[in-house]
Design an enzyme around this catalytic site. Structure first.
Site, PDB file in Angstrom:
ATOM      1  N   SER A  59      58.640  48.402  67.876  1.00 43.89           N
ATOM      2  CA  SER A  59      57.856  49.081  67.615  1.00 43.89           C
ATOM      3  C   SER A  59      57.214  49.032  65.736  1.00 43.89           C
ATOM      4  O   SER A  59      57.190  48.032  65.652  1.00 43.89           O
ATOM      5  CB  SER A  59      58.736  50.435  67.941  1.00 43.89           C
ATOM      6  OG  SER A  59      58.010  51.658  67.319  1.00 43.89           O
ATOM      7  N   ASP A  71      53.868  49.714  66.954  1.00 42.26           N
ATOM      8  CA  ASP A  71      53.004  50.089  69.060  1.00 42.26           C
ATOM      9  C   ASP A  71      52.369  50.028  69.039  1.00 42.26           C
ATOM     10  O   ASP A  71      52.364  50.452  70.509  1.00 42.26           O
ATOM     11  CB  ASP A  71      54.223  49.208  69.696  1.00 42.26           C
ATOM     12  CG  ASP A  71      54.955  50.544  69.747  1.00 42.26           C
ATOM     13  OD1 ASP A  71      55.520  50.944  68.347  1.00 42.26           O
ATOM     14  OD2 ASP A  71      56.026  50.465  70.999  1.00 42.26           O
TER      15      ASP A  71
HETATM   16  P1  NG1 Z   1      67.134  55.536  66.857  1.00 38.52           P
HETATM   17  O1  NG1 Z   1      67.348  54.827  66.105  1.00 38.52           O
HETATM   18  O2  NG1 Z   1      67.954  56.386  67.597  1.00 38.52           O
HETATM   19  O3  NG1 Z   1      67.750  56.948  65.684  1.00 38.52           O
HETATM   20  C1  NG1 Z   1      64.596  55.330  66.354  1.00 38.52           C
HETATM   21  C2  NG1 Z   1      63.976  57.074  66.197  1.00 38.52           C
HETATM   22  C3  NG1 Z   1      63.374  58.403  67.463  1.00 38.52           C
HETATM   23  C4  NG1 Z   1      62.611  57.425  68.159  1.00 38.52           C
HETATM   24  C5  NG1 Z   1      63.274  55.973  68.490  1.00 38.52           C
HETATM   25  C6  NG1 Z   1      62.815  54.798  68.989  1.00 38.52           C
HETATM   26  C7  NG1 Z   1      64.583  58.983  64.072  1.00 38.52           C
HETATM   27  C8  NG1 Z   1      65.652  59.488  63.669  1.00 38.52           C
HETATM   28  N1  NG1 Z   1      64.631  58.647  65.522  1.00 38.52           N
HETATM   29  O4  NG1 Z   1      65.353  56.301  67.543  1.00 38.52           O
HETATM   30  O5  NG1 Z   1      63.086  58.640  67.403  1.00 38.52           O
HETATM   31  O6  NG1 Z   1      61.372  56.951  67.957  1.00 38.52           O
HETATM   32  O7  NG1 Z   1      63.556  55.569  67.639  1.00 38.52           O
HETATM   33  O8  NG1 Z   1      61.964  54.388  68.700  1.00 38.52           O
HETATM   34  O9  NG1 Z   1      63.433  59.156  63.875  1.00 38.52           O
HETATM   35 ZN    ZN Z   2      56.805  52.434  68.213  1.00 40.77          ZN
END
Ligand code: NG1
Ligand code: ZN
Length: 595
Positions: free
Chosen positions: A100, A319
């Site tokens: 991503s 992505d």
């Molecule tokens: P994590 O790393 O668990 O905070 C991040 C984003 C999620 C989600 C995931 C998947 C923030 C604070 N967190 O997760 O919302 O998009 O990546 O890509 O933006």
């Molecule tokens: Zn993404």
């Protein structure tokens, strides 16, 4: 389990042994390890090495993610897992290779369930166990045990089908090969390589396949472009004639989204899309570009400049499952005006609510107005407090879930129409099958009783939105088209849209700690229940700031603790986040915090 199957699994997993984190950069090391493999002390050494490396992958918020160089074995195992999931559900599943918005040297892997959503949470612990099995034998016995427990028909008679996709990361191709080898070690399993796709395209295709619909990329483009054109045709005449700028400039993050948007844009009417950072000009993926960068840094991305002042701009992530908008307010500063996921959510919610109220307004005789759709709006604790206030004041039902699409999606699916968004720009609108059937019938009725009426137009608009917007997962391309057509419908500029409410100043930090799993949270992740005493310390700090709000949680995609703070001024939000980062450090960390 058949002996043939057992041997196949054992052989295949031996090829990808040792597990993640234990990749050998040189031939010498590989040789050294093959000697080690012959000794009886192998497990001990592997565990020791494993322990010192300290890499422990967990399925997390969005599958497994790590530096691409240590992922081959994990991806191979996820290939096996995907085949088991397909056998268990007797449906097509997906496997996506992407990290991503993360840096280009990272990569990741996740499974798409038959519904087109994320892998069922019930299987996540098994995914974690598989990823950390230390020997082929241990790996095999985990599988045998799980297959028995889940009653998976692993006899080579049933077939399994897995659709594979990857983003543009250079490591994607070889990781995809590892996934294919994993899949082919399950008798009867077939992998269908769909090449480079956006993550939402793969989710869409898995869902479509299992619904018996055409699941190709052209079918995807056709569905979203034709529903967009329907919505354009339904724009009220008053706003159609307004002198609205129908150009949007999109930052493709040098990833897959830009190249797909180039295809899509040629199928549209009444919208001009200029794509920058398409990935073709040699720019590095997610480096100073992309939705995540903009949301965190709030500065002009690479490829944009002072000439772009006042234009309506948008940005995808690597992505293309996240979308944010922005404009460059002045040529004298690099700062942007960010229009984030919360504001996209607000725009969508307003539009849907408006169309619902036109649809159900009294007055059309003998028609069934009785089905009032239950409309829900789902956010996470990262949503800006001002957006939540605005949505509630607009009469909408707002619900909070923990971070991660799987939680938001699950909640949204409980409504007739559930709109969910993360502040970072990931979100979509879900329509329940029951309500859509009612809407189809209502549209037919209206067609007979009052064709061309405002009510019928509202029904048609809602039906078109349900086809345009990805029902499987957040999709930057379809969200972009929906934003554009709603702005045209309302005759709004990006500035007018941005003025719906004013964001509270906020700051996000990440803190490296020794063990991020030491933080456990509750209440949609807004309260830390461990380590003991940390929440009290955070509360005491937050109380010092007017309109202060602050929480911490372990990231599911990075080895960090995230700190989020809001307050009445930017200085105060920065200071609150900084102080809480220090608290996290004091309770859990080595001493370093960074953005
Ligand atoms: P994590 O790393 O668990 O905070 C991040 C984003 C999620 C989600 C995931 C998947 C923030 C604070 N967190 O997760 O919302 O998009 O990546 O890509 O933006
Ligand atoms: Zn993404």
């Amino acid at each position: 389990m058949k002996e043939e199957q057992r041997l196949l699994l054992l052989h295949s997993s031996s090829l990808f042994f040792p597990p993640q984190g234990l990749s050998f950069p040189s031939k010498t090391k590989r040789y050294f390890f093959s000697i080690l493999l012959l000794t009886k002390t192998i497990n001990f050494f592997i565990l020791l090495f494993w322990f010192f490396i300290g890499v422990k992958l967990s399925y997390g918020t969005a599958g497994f993610r790590a530096d691409a160089s240590i992922l081959k074995s994990t991806v191979h195992r996820v290939g096996i897992l995907a085949a088991l999931r397909s056998l268990k559900t007797q449906s097509v599943v997906g496997l996506m290779i992407t990290a991503s918005h993360n840096k280009v040297t990272d990569n990741g892997v996740k499974i798409v369930d038959p519904s087109g959503g994320m892998l069922t949470q019930e299987w996540e612990p098994f995914a974690d166990q598989l990823a950390s099995a230390q020997t082929p034998e241990a790996f095999l016995s985990l599988i045998i045990e799980f297959v028995e427990k889940e009653k998976i028909p692993l006899d080579g008679v049933q077939s399994a089908e897995i659709l594979l996709g990857r983003d543009t990361r250079p490591s994607g191709e070889s990781l995809l090969e590892a996934a294919k080898q994993g899949i082919s070690s399950i008798l009867g399993a077939i992998a269908l390589d769909l090449g480079i796709l956006t993550t939402p395209q793969l989710h869409w295709m898995v869902r479509a396949r299992n619904k018996g619909m055409k699941a190709t990329e052209p079918a995807y483009f056709e569905q979203i472009s034709s529903s967009f054109r329907c919505l354009v045709d339904l724009i009220p005449n008053e706003t159609k004639s307004s002198k609205m700028d129908n150009t949007v400039v999109v930052d493709g993050a040098d990833g897959v989204g830009g190249e797909k948007l180039e295809v899509l844009k040629s199928m549209l009417t009444s919208l001009v899309i200029e794509v920058r950072n398409t990935g073709k000009g040699g720019g590095l993926l997610n480096d100073g570009v992309g939705a995540d960068y903009l949301q965190k840094e709030k500065v002009v991305p690479r490829g944009f400049c002072s000439n772009d002042v006042g234009l309506r701009c948008a940005s995808l992530d690597g992505d293309a499952d996240r979308l944010v908008y922005f404009s460059v307010p002045t040529s004298s500063s690099r700062k942007i005006d960010l229009v984030d996921g919360d504001k996209i959510l607000s725009l969508f919610a307003l539009f849907i609510k408006e169309q619902l109220s036109i649809l159900t307004k009294e007055g059309t005789e003998k028609l069934d107005n009785s089905y009032h759709a239950r409309l829900g709006v789902i956010q996470t604790a990262y949503a800006n407090g001002a957006s939540t206030d605005y949505l509630k004041q607009s009469g909408l039902e707002v619900i909070f879930t923990p971070t991660g699409v799987k939680h938001l999606h699950e909640k949204a699916a409980q409504f007739d129409i559930g709109i969910y968004f993360e502040a970072n720009g990931h979100g979509t609108i879900l329509f329940s099958e029951t309500w859509l059937s009612w809407l189809e019938a209502r549209n037919n009725e209206l067609g007979l009783a009052s064709e061309g009426s405002e009510q019928q137009k509202a029904a048609l608009r809602l039906l078109s939105v349900s086809k345009l917007i990805n029902q499987a997962v957040g999709d930057a391309l379809s969200c972009l088209l929906l934003v554009e057509v709603i702005l045209q419908h309302k005759g709004w500029s990006i500035h007018k849209w941005n003025e719906l409410y004013q964001d509270l100043p906020s700051r996000q930090l990440k803190v490296k700690v020794v063990d991020r799993t030491a933080v456990a949270t509750t209440n949609a992740e807004t309260v830390a229940i461990s380590p003991p005493g940390i929440q009290e310390a955070i509360d005491a700090e937050t109380a010092k700031y007017p309109k202060g709000r602050c929480f911490i949680r372990p990231s599911g995609t990075e080895d960090v603790i995230r700190v989020y703070a809001e307050a009445s001024t930017q200085e105060a939000a920065d200071s609150l986040a900084g102080s809480v980062a220090k608290i996290v450090d004091r309770f859990l960390g080595f001493s370093s915090s960074q953005q």
